[in-house]
Motif scaffolding. Structure first.
Motif, PDB file in Angstrom:
ATOM      1  N   ASP A 128       0.806  -1.206   0.000  1.00 41.20           N
ATOM      2  CA  ASP A 128       0.000   0.000   0.000  1.00 41.20           C
ATOM      3  C   ASP A 128       0.844   1.262   0.000  1.00 41.20           C
ATOM      4  N   ILE A 132       0.363   4.382  -2.596  1.00 36.80           N
ATOM      5  CA  ILE A 132       0.161   5.790  -2.247  1.00 36.80           C
ATOM      6  C   ILE A 132       1.181   6.683  -2.949  1.00 36.80           C
TER       7      ILE A 132
ATOM      8  N   ALA B  21      -8.097  10.956   8.854  1.00 37.73           N
ATOM      9  CA  ALA B  21      -7.065   9.922   8.749  1.00 37.73           C
ATOM     10  C   ALA B  21      -7.283   8.827   9.790  1.00 37.73           C
ATOM     11  N   TYR B  24      -9.411   6.194   8.336  1.00 37.91           N
ATOM     12  CA  TYR B  24      -8.664   5.346   7.407  1.00 37.91           C
ATOM     13  C   TYR B  24      -7.787   4.361   8.156  1.00 37.91           C
ATOM     14  N   THR B  25      -7.057   4.917   9.142  1.00 42.55           N
ATOM     15  CA  THR B  25      -6.029   4.136   9.799  1.00 42.55           C
ATOM     16  C   THR B  25      -6.634   3.012  10.648  1.00 42.55           C
ATOM     17  N   TYR B  28      -7.938   0.384   8.303  1.00 48.24           N
ATOM     18  CA  TYR B  28      -6.820  -0.344   7.709  1.00 48.24           C
ATOM     19  C   TYR B  28      -6.195  -1.292   8.722  1.00 48.24           C
ATOM     20  N   LEU B  34      -8.118  -0.517   2.189  1.00 48.27           N
ATOM     21  CA  LEU B  34      -8.156   0.921   1.990  1.00 48.27           C
ATOM     22  C   LEU B  34      -9.601   1.287   1.690  1.00 48.27           C
ATOM     23  N   PHE B  36     -11.841   3.473   0.362  1.00 49.02           N
ATOM     24  CA  PHE B  36     -11.908   4.681  -0.441  1.00 49.02           C
ATOM     25  C   PHE B  36     -13.227   5.416  -0.307  1.00 49.02           C
ATOM     26  N   HIS B  38     -14.436   6.369   2.380  1.00 47.28           N
ATOM     27  CA  HIS B  38     -14.417   7.167   3.607  1.00 47.28           C
ATOM     28  C   HIS B  38     -14.611   8.654   3.316  1.00 47.28           C
ATOM     29  N   PHE B 228      -5.893  10.271   3.574  1.00 52.28           N
ATOM     30  CA  PHE B 228      -5.315   8.948   3.352  1.00 52.28           C
ATOM     31  C   PHE B 228      -3.796   9.073   3.264  1.00 52.28           C
ATOM     32  N   ILE B 236       0.564   3.947   8.465  1.00 52.40           N
ATOM     33  CA  ILE B 236      -0.833   3.526   8.476  1.00 52.40           C
ATOM     34  C   ILE B 236      -1.049   2.420   9.502  1.00 52.40           C
TER      35      ILE B 236
END
Lengths: 349, 293
Positions: A128, A132, B21, B24-25, B28, B34, B36, B38, B228, B236
């Motif tokens: 990942d 990114i 974030a 996301y974190t 994850y 991931l 997307f 969000h 992200f 992450i």
């Protein structure tokens, strides 16, 4: 002939099938060209460009096994450099197809350079994090082309960033106008050119995949440590796949841009990268024929859903989710295999 | 003084990125996906709050709570319908599904609320605090944003460290199989993570639109991508990393806008990200997992 076909390996038979189907599709569409609707006709070149994008991204995602979220960045590099080259040569080379070909080569070369430069940091990373960085690359390219001004006059090309200070001499012409992009492009992309680009892409990708290098690339995908331990140069082969993928995307970008009279940097954003990724995943990773079918079908789908009017993108999203559920959910899968009588490969193993 | 003004602006923007974030974190960390969609949950939260305040003239606090409630439910429903059936599927398949959900939310918002930009009423008014004889002005929105970010961080740290549910989350993110053997309901824990992340997204949406008051169905996508990036920047899967990444990203963005170039600020932010990942491939606070052969 039939005997010869049998002796061919399964992969090369599949490769020939792909070539034959693409040629057939081209011939059928050429024969039907009188009866095609004008909206479909207008989509033929973009479909070719997206097919090339999907095949080239499949090289990164399916064969190399790395997720890229910035493939549109390479398309953008190819589009802007290729069109600039074609516009600059407009007076020198009067033959449009030759100019288009040169534009594509220039676009591919610059995209390959961009791929090499971004490959240096990208290929050190994994999973990942790699994704990114490619995303970041796509956004950087978008910002740069949104602020780049390129003009041409008797003294050659002039570049400037942020504001137009190209200071052109009499009779000069601004080619890239920052956020306005490139305007007044001669539409010299044709369906035949697109078809030829698709064929070239297939030849390049199939020959790469079936070569010693291709096997090394797939070995890295399947088990990096094992590949390294038998002496495969990881960085070299990763870079080879990545740069090839970028170059092909660059030529697709030129083809795509030369089909419209104006092209702006915002066209090649994150959503475009994602769109191409959707083609690859729906078509099957590593399956080039799948990528071609998915790219063509999904480019036409929003058009075919026109009867749903405002709801068409909503329907598109639902179709996408349902297809992913249907192809990946274990209970759906076993149901499907019971109907077709085929056993799941994983279960069999 | 202008430097300080920019710094505070950066911290405020960074706080919003940090809150997004976090969503996301956390997702994850637990589901290894991931999410997307969000960024679009942020947009839904902002719209709910907008309609609650300006159409039904509810008090702002009620609007925020309502937005949080709707987003929490939305997050759980999306998880149940779209992501749960794909728990065993390859991560790319889940990623594409998340993209499908993102398209769905954006287009549903387009149909429900049209593409006309809405002017978001600030939930905390437009007041300002002037310091140093007016040289340094801080809007109330900025203060509320920074305070909410700090409160959320403290609450989450306490939640994941001390409560049973939080410990279950950490266990799941470490090893799902082992967590299940210890009697943890993995599915419920993942659902809970989505609920918390989406609830936070609603708060972030309201704060974002209070600071930058134009609301359209694609409002969430760019902040979503930036957040992200912030999550990856900080490492992450790590909650303090999300805070650090978000704040740094916000400050860099505002400084780049102020001192270098407004148009190129995005390029600079992403270039800094690439450089950081070159030096620290797992992000600033991410754990470098050693490979076993």
């Amino acid at each position: 002939m039939a005997n010869k076909l049998k002796t061919l390996s399964k992969t090369s038979r599949r490769n020939y099938l792909t070539y034959v189907l693409v040629i057939l599709a081209y011939l059928v569409l050429q024969l039907l060209s009188g009866s095609l609707s004008s909206s479909l006709k207008g989509m033929l070149v973009p479909i070719c460009a997206y097919v090339v994008m999907a095949i080239s991204l499949n090289l990164t995602v399916g064969i190399l096994g790395e997720l890229s979220l910035g493939h549109a960045g390479f398309m953008s590099v190819g589009a802007f450099t290729g069109v600039t080259a074609a516009v600059a040569l407009q007076g020198v080379i009067p033959i449009a197809p030759l100019r288009l070909a040169i534009g594509m080569v220039v676009g591919a070369a610059f995209a390959a350079l961009a791929g090499f430069l971004i490959g240096i940091p990208v290929l050190r990373l994994k999973g990942d994090y790699l994704a990114i960085v490619t995303l970041a690359f796509g956004e950087i390219i978008k910002s740069i082309f949104n602020n780049l001004y390129v003009g041409m006059d008797g003294n050659g090309l002039h570049f400037s960033l942020l504001s137009d200070s190209t200071d052109l001499a009499e009779g000069g012409k601004l080619i890239i106008g920052g956020p306005m992009g490139i305007g007044g492009i001669q539409k010299i992309s044709t369906f035949t050119a697109g078809f030829l680009l698709v064929m070239i892409t297939l030849v390049v990708v199939f020959n790469l995949v079936n070569s010693r290098s291709g096997r090394a690339i797939m070995a890295i995908r399947d088990n990096r440590i094992a590949a390294e331990s038998v002496g495969v140069n990881i960085t070299k082969y990763k870079m080879m796949a990545f740069v090839t993928s970028a170059a092909l995307a660059g030529s697709a970008g030129t083809l795509f841009a030369m089909n419209y009279s104006t092209i702006v940097a915002n066209k090649f954003d994150f959503n475009t990268s994602i769109l191409v990724l959707v083609f690859v995943v729906l078509g099957g990773q590593g399956n080039m024929l799948g990528s071609i079918v998915a790219a063509a079908a999904l480019t036409i789908l929003p058009e075919a859903l026109r009867q749903f009017a405002d709801y068409r993108m909503l329907v598109y999203a639902i179709v996408l989710i349902l297809v992913m559920l249907a192809t990946n959910n274990p209970s759906f899968k076993s149901f499907w295999s019971r109907i077709t009588g085929k056993r799941d490969k994983k279960e069999a193993a | 003084m202008t430097f300080l003004n920019f710094l505070i602006g950066g911290i405020s923007l960074g706080s919003i990125y940090a809150i997004i974030a976090l969503g996301y974190t956390m997702v994850y960390g637990i589901a290894k996906m991931l999410n997307f969609a969000h960024g679009d949950v942020i947009m839904v939260g902002a719209y709910i709050c907008f309609y609650a305040i300006s159409r039904f003239s509810l008090p702002p606090l009620v609007g925020v709570l309502l937005a949080m409630f709707v987003c929490t439910v939305l997050g759980m429903v999306v998880e149940r319908l779209a992501y749960k059936p794909l728990r065993a599927a390859p991560s790319l398949a889940v990623l594409i599904t998340a993209i499908g959900v993102s398209y769905f939310l954006q287009n549903a918002a387009l149909l429900l609320w049209s593409s006309n930009p809405k002017v978001f009423p600030s939930v905390v008014g437009t007041g300002k605090v002037a310091l140093f004889g007016g040289e340094l002005t801080i809007t109330h929105v900025t203060i509320v944003t920074i305070v909410s970010c700090v409160v959320i961080m403290l609450a989450l740290t306490w939640f994941t460290g001390k409560t049973k549910m939080g410990k279950a989350m950490r266990a799941c993110s470490e090893d799902k199989g082992a967590a299940q053997l210890m009697g943890i309901n993995v599915n419920a824990t993942i659902s809970m993570t989505f609920a918390i992340g989406s609830g936070l997204a609603a708060i972030a949406g309201v704060l974002l639109c209070s600071a930058y008051p134009t609301l359209v169905p694609t409002t969430g996508s760019m902040p979503g991508i930036k957040a992200f990036t912030a999550a990856v920047f900080g490492g992450i899967g790590s909650i303090p990393g999300a805070l650090l990444g978000g704040l740094l990203l916000g400050v860099i963005e505002i400084f780049a806008k102020a001192y270098i170039s407004t148009q190129l600020s995005d390029a600079i932010v992403f270039a800094v990200l690439i450089v950081v990942l070159l030096v620290k491939p797992a992000g600033l606070l991410g754990k470098q997992i050693r490979e076993k052969v």
